[in-house]
Design a protein around this motif. Structure first.
Motif, mmCIF file in Angstrom:
data_model
loop_
_atom_site.group_PDB
_atom_site.id
_atom_site.type_symbol
_atom_site.label_atom_id
_atom_site.label_comp_id
_atom_site.label_asym_id
_atom_site.label_seq_id
_atom_site.Cartn_x
_atom_site.Cartn_y
_atom_site.Cartn_z
ATOM 1 N N UNK A 33 -1.276 -7.797 -5.918
ATOM 2 C CA UNK A 33 -0.637 -8.994 -6.479
ATOM 3 C C UNK A 33 0.805 -8.746 -6.890
ATOM 4 N N UNK A 34 1.147 -7.485 -7.144
ATOM 5 C CA UNK A 34 2.485 -7.173 -7.655
ATOM 6 C C UNK A 34 3.535 -7.042 -6.559
ATOM 7 N N UNK A 35 3.095 -6.976 -5.300
ATOM 8 C CA UNK A 35 4.043 -6.787 -4.198
ATOM 9 C C UNK A 35 4.092 -8.047 -3.336
ATOM 10 N N UNK A 36 5.264 -8.675 -3.185
ATOM 11 C CA UNK A 36 5.379 -9.883 -2.354
ATOM 12 C C UNK A 36 4.940 -9.616 -0.915
ATOM 13 N N UNK A 37 4.309 -10.612 -0.300
ATOM 14 C CA UNK A 37 3.815 -10.440 1.062
ATOM 15 C C UNK A 37 4.934 -10.215 2.071
ATOM 16 N N UNK A 38 6.127 -10.742 1.780
ATOM 17 C CA UNK A 38 7.222 -10.602 2.739
ATOM 18 C C UNK A 38 7.999 -9.297 2.571
ATOM 19 N N UNK A 39 7.611 -8.492 1.582
ATOM 20 C CA UNK A 39 8.269 -7.195 1.387
ATOM 21 C C UNK A 39 7.490 -6.138 2.170
ATOM 22 N N UNK A 40 7.780 -6.036 3.460
ATOM 23 C CA UNK A 40 7.003 -5.171 4.349
ATOM 24 C C UNK A 40 7.089 -3.707 3.953
ATOM 25 N N UNK A 41 8.254 -3.276 3.514
ATOM 26 C CA UNK A 41 8.428 -1.870 3.161
ATOM 27 C C UNK A 41 7.550 -1.484 1.977
ATOM 28 N N UNK A 42 7.583 -2.308 0.924
ATOM 29 C CA UNK A 42 6.780 -2.001 -0.263
ATOM 30 C C UNK A 42 5.291 -2.165 0.005
ATOM 31 N N UNK A 43 4.921 -3.143 0.848
ATOM 32 C CA UNK A 43 3.497 -3.333 1.146
ATOM 33 C C UNK A 43 2.953 -2.164 1.976
ATOM 34 N N UNK A 44 3.798 -1.602 2.842
ATOM 35 C CA UNK A 44 3.367 -0.441 3.605
ATOM 36 C C UNK A 44 3.109 0.735 2.671
ATOM 37 N N UNK A 45 4.032 0.932 1.711
ATOM 38 C CA UNK A 45 3.860 2.008 0.744
ATOM 39 C C UNK A 45 2.634 1.760 -0.122
ATOM 40 N N UNK A 46 2.413 0.469 -0.480
ATOM 41 C CA UNK A 46 1.257 0.122 -1.299
ATOM 42 C C UNK A 46 -0.040 0.449 -0.566
ATOM 43 N N UNK A 47 -0.098 0.127 0.738
ATOM 44 C CA UNK A 47 -1.297 0.409 1.531
ATOM 45 C C UNK A 47 -1.595 1.902 1.555
ATOM 46 N N UNK A 48 -0.545 2.691 1.689
ATOM 47 C CA UNK A 48 -0.727 4.145 1.687
ATOM 48 C C UNK A 48 -1.219 4.634 0.327
ATOM 49 N N UNK A 49 -0.668 4.055 -0.741
ATOM 50 C CA UNK A 49 -1.081 4.452 -2.092
ATOM 51 C C UNK A 49 -2.543 4.090 -2.352
#
Length: 273
Positions: A33-49
């Motif tokens: 919920x804390x990472x915007x869907x359009x922020x691909x870079x942060x969502x990629x890092x989030x998926x790894x985390x």
């Protein structure tokens, strides 16, 4: 399962693991919920985390259960531990309900993400420009202006820069016009004199002159968006404010100036802009 089994060491351990699984799921949901869907870079890092977090939890739980299984136990106890390991599945847990995010909050988050992305691009461009031609030209311009007892005032490249520059100069003269005022009245002036501006606006896809609808949208964007101001907006602002605007700049090693006068009665012609 009787009371003795419920209070056995392996049963308590499995119960603890289930609790930890739920806590991990809640944490994962908060991360999403804390990472915007359009922020691909942060969502990629989030998926790894998330993958790393799940793997760590699984490994820790497995290690504890295997250690417990090494202790002398009855066959039924070993079986119950094995069943417990099998039943511990992240995907089988019920999703944790999170507070509902309002539409207004989503809009704010989206806007903040867009502004951050734009600021990042600007910062990267500014770093690249330190050794580029633009930086060298700025140094040359600063030197020329200093000789004339003038100086460069830094203004953020946020789309409002032209209007902010004019706002600053007007405020220096005691005029309280704001960027919003400048945008609104510039668009209003252009709309009332559409015939003066339409010949200079063409559709980038077709090459045709703007239709009335396209021109209306162009003017609406001046008011409601951080659209960059160009020669047309400079001319319109100069006329309705009644003030002459002088532009100084360098092209390569050449210094140039442009003076725009508030001639209300003149009409634009090809070559003026």
């Amino acid at each position: 399962m009787d009371v003795a089994e419920e209070n056995s060491e392996e049963a308590l351990l499995i119960k603890q693991h289930r609790k930890e699984k739920k806590e991990v799921q809640a944490k994962i949901q908060c991360m999403k919920n804390s990472v915007p869907k359009n922020d691909k870079k942060r969502r990629k890092q989030m998926t790894e985390d998330i993958a790393k977090l799940e793997a760590e939890v699984e490994a820790r739980h497995k290690e504890k259960l295997e250690a417990l299984a090494q202790k002398p136990t009855e066959p039924t106890q070993v079986s119950s531990i094995t069943n417990g390991v099998t039943s511990l599945d992240l995907g089988s847990e019920e999703p944790v309900q999170q507070p509902r995010v309002s539409k207004a909050q989503k809009r704010r988050e989206k806007k903040a993400a867009q502004e951050k992305e734009r600021d990042d691009r600007i910062a990267e461009a500014e770093i690249a420009n330190l050794s580029g031609a633009r930086h060298l030209e700025s140094q040359k311009l600063a030197q020329i202006l200093a000789e004339r007892e003038l100086q460069i005032r830094q203004i953020p490249s946020d789309g409002h820069c032209m209007y902010r520059a004019i706002e600053h100069q007007l405020n220096e003269q005691g005029n309280s016009l704001t960027v919003a005022n400048l945008r609104s009245q510039t668009a209003d002036y252009m709309q009332k004199r559409a015939e003066d501006f339409l010949p200079f606006l063409t559709n980038s896809s077709t090459g045709d002159m703007y239709t009335q609808e396209e021109f209306q949208k162009y003017c609406t964007d001046i008011v409601n968006t951080p659209a960059w101001g160009g020669q047309l907006e400079i001319y319109a602002t100069c006329v309705w404010t009644g003030g002459a605007l002088q532009f100084c700049g360098t092209t390569g090693h050449k210094y140039r100036e442009q003076l725009v006068l508030p001639d209300i009665n003149c009409h634009l012609e090809d070559g003026d802009l």
